[in-house]
Design an enzyme around this catalytic site. Sequence first.
Site, PDB file in Angstrom:
ATOM      1  N   GLU A  45       0.854  -1.192   0.000  1.00 45.16           N
ATOM      2  CA  GLU A  45       0.000   0.000   0.000  1.00 45.16           C
ATOM      3  C   GLU A  45       0.882   1.231   0.000  1.00 45.16           C
ATOM      4  OE1 GLU A  45      -3.857   2.124   2.054  1.00 45.16           O
ATOM      5  OE2 GLU A  45      -3.110   0.283   2.935  1.00 45.16           O
ATOM      6  N   CYS A 249      -6.886   1.070   2.489  1.00 48.04           N
ATOM      7  CA  CYS A 249      -7.699   2.284   2.519  1.00 48.04           C
ATOM      8  C   CYS A 249      -7.439   3.164   1.289  1.00 48.04           C
ATOM      9  CB  CYS A 249      -7.420   3.074   3.788  1.00 48.04           C
ATOM     10  SG  CYS A 249      -7.981   2.246   5.294  1.00 48.04           S
ATOM     11  N   ASN A 379     -12.430  -3.280   0.332  1.00 43.56           N
ATOM     12  CA  ASN A 379     -11.358  -3.352   1.325  1.00 43.56           C
ATOM     13  C   ASN A 379     -11.911  -3.033   2.702  1.00 43.56           C
ATOM     14  OD1 ASN A 379      -8.457  -3.103   2.378  1.00 43.56           O
ATOM     15  ND2 ASN A 379      -9.320  -1.102   2.865  1.00 43.56           N
ATOM     16  N   GLU A 380     -12.009  -4.049   3.540  1.00 43.07           N
ATOM     17  CA  GLU A 380     -12.495  -3.919   4.917  1.00 43.07           C
ATOM     18  C   GLU A 380     -13.622  -2.885   5.042  1.00 43.07           C
ATOM     19  OE1 GLU A 380      -9.361  -1.037   7.282  1.00 43.07           O
ATOM     20  OE2 GLU A 380      -8.793  -3.141   7.098  1.00 43.07           O
TER      21      GLU A 380
END
Length: 660
Positions: A45, A249, A379-380
């Site tokens: 990331e 994120c 994503n989550e």
Amino acid sequence: MMRKIGCIALLLMLAFAGFRASAQQKTDVAKPKEISPDLFGIFFEDLSYAADGGLYAELIQNRSFEYSPADNRDWNSMTAWKYETDGFGYGTISVETAAPVHPNNPHYILLDIQDEGQKGVGLENSGFDGMPVKAGKNYSFSVFLNVMSGQSLPVKVALVDRKGKELGSSSFTTSNKGWKKYTEQIHVNFDNDSAKLVLLIKAKGKVGIDMVSLFPEETFKNHKNGLRADLAQVIADIKPKFMRFPGGCLTHGDGIANIYRWKNTIGPVEQRVEQRNIWNYHQSVGLGYFEYFQFCEDIGAKPVPVLAAGVSCQNSGGTWRIGGTGQKGIPMEEMSAYVQDVLDLIEYANGPATSIWGTKRAAAGHPAPFNLEYLGIGNEDKITGIFEERFRMIYDAVHKAHPEIKIIGTVGPSPNGEDFDKGWKLADQLSVGIVDEHYYEKPQWFLKNTARYDSYNRLRSKVYIGEYASWGNTLFNALAEAVYMTSLESNGDVVRMASYAPLIARIGHTSWNPNLIYFNGTKVFPTVNYYVQQQFAANSGNEYLPGIIKLKGEKTVIDTTAGTSSVRDSATGDVILKIANAGNATLSGEADLSKINKLPKSATLIVISGDPGAKNSSDTPQAVLPQSSVIKLKKKWAFTVPAYSLTVVRISGANAEKRK
């Protein structure tokens, strides 16, 4: 420390070699079970300057003058730049947008040189904490210039130290009006860790300046627009089976406008769309989807791109501070176009070079497909109605058009709770092939949850543990993770993939801790956790062999500080044993290797051991390192491993009989 580890290796060698087979009954070895061949990989990331100023080898910061207060309240288009008039020249400087190189790259510098003085007038860039350069090496410089004053202009570009001493330079002359790219090679004559680049116009005139770039000539695999060689190599040395990108994120972004759009990151770099990073800095996207795919191919890792599920991060606008949800959905009237973007990515990766998006991949220098197998959606995310509606649209479209693609869903940011339950319920309804679980916990959590996947229903979705880490970079943290990872191997029939996160962080610019690898401008510092991850990834298998290792006094309890696993790599026939001991006492046991036909006389032994509080850092980069040796083998042997250690034994399969 070195003497201590050497004694440990000797202890193991003596124990293994000196064991006398007893009259005990043979270990009842159950039938091997197939486990995921893609179990251990990496998660990349762009946070903590992982891309710009990190893996991406570009040495110029803010090369296209696109920084703004939206990235960071203290930034603007001239961040990292200085107007250079040393030599008594003068003129005016301004940031313009009227006639850019490309509409996607709107800002550029306009210099009006009214007197060039003794040295010229121009710009100086300080890079990311300075530019490290090495004597005898070449650096590739490029710039877009637009001469607006009607005559050609002499230009000098130089690398200088903090006191202005020239380290290397090159000169050229511009052509007439219009944007044109100029490339030069700068040969450096002196080492320097904090050089600056100076670009000087040495005559009166008016000129636009944009996309000022400097790369080391030697990038990873020597690709143009490439990656930092030493950092990329340390990542490659993990030998990951896959790489997830471009982030967590970062993928679904801070608000809808900040969602990461893969199409904005391909093509000529001057035509890519830069944007604010959710971690409060800037993305040049010079490291874009083509470069991610290429890096995966270079290191032998399967690409695992993750796209937003049509919603922004629930923490958008800083709502994590109040526990609320800033999750917003792409308007439904725009979702068809977004779904098409997802389908186009698959074509970009796998389509023939004659297809619309395959043509763009071929134009970038890769006519052959990238062989995309996995695709993450979401994503989550918080599992809301807004999320579910959009996820279903994307999932149904991809599943229908590309049933060969393994889709990875999401079950929220925690190992349990409301979003976790809702995410699993949705996965059951849609029969999603794989779901993405995330958890950052104390090391004790990992030791107490080694049985987590023992009871998972094998008929439900498989699991990708996309982000996990214990809170710390000590040996104890790494060993708690190792104990847990042995249980992932034993449950490799349901746990498809796992990746420690985050991967890399620039010292002095960390947005998150801990990380697997730290670095600065000149050096790379793998953590102890890194070496544990490396041992599991490099010594993985696709068959789990139960019942090989028996620990003395072993109890069937969840709370444990020890873990063992035995796997076989069917491609080589190698058998790999792992014994992880996060406890404060030595651990002993016995292993039955009698099922291996023509057992070789020796095997490779690797031990990671030391003080549980030890950690590798920029101050103590080699506090704990793997130690390798060769040991003698017998079909049955007893072993003793030290407290706070990971032991890996790799037995060559050259003469091994494959069990089916």
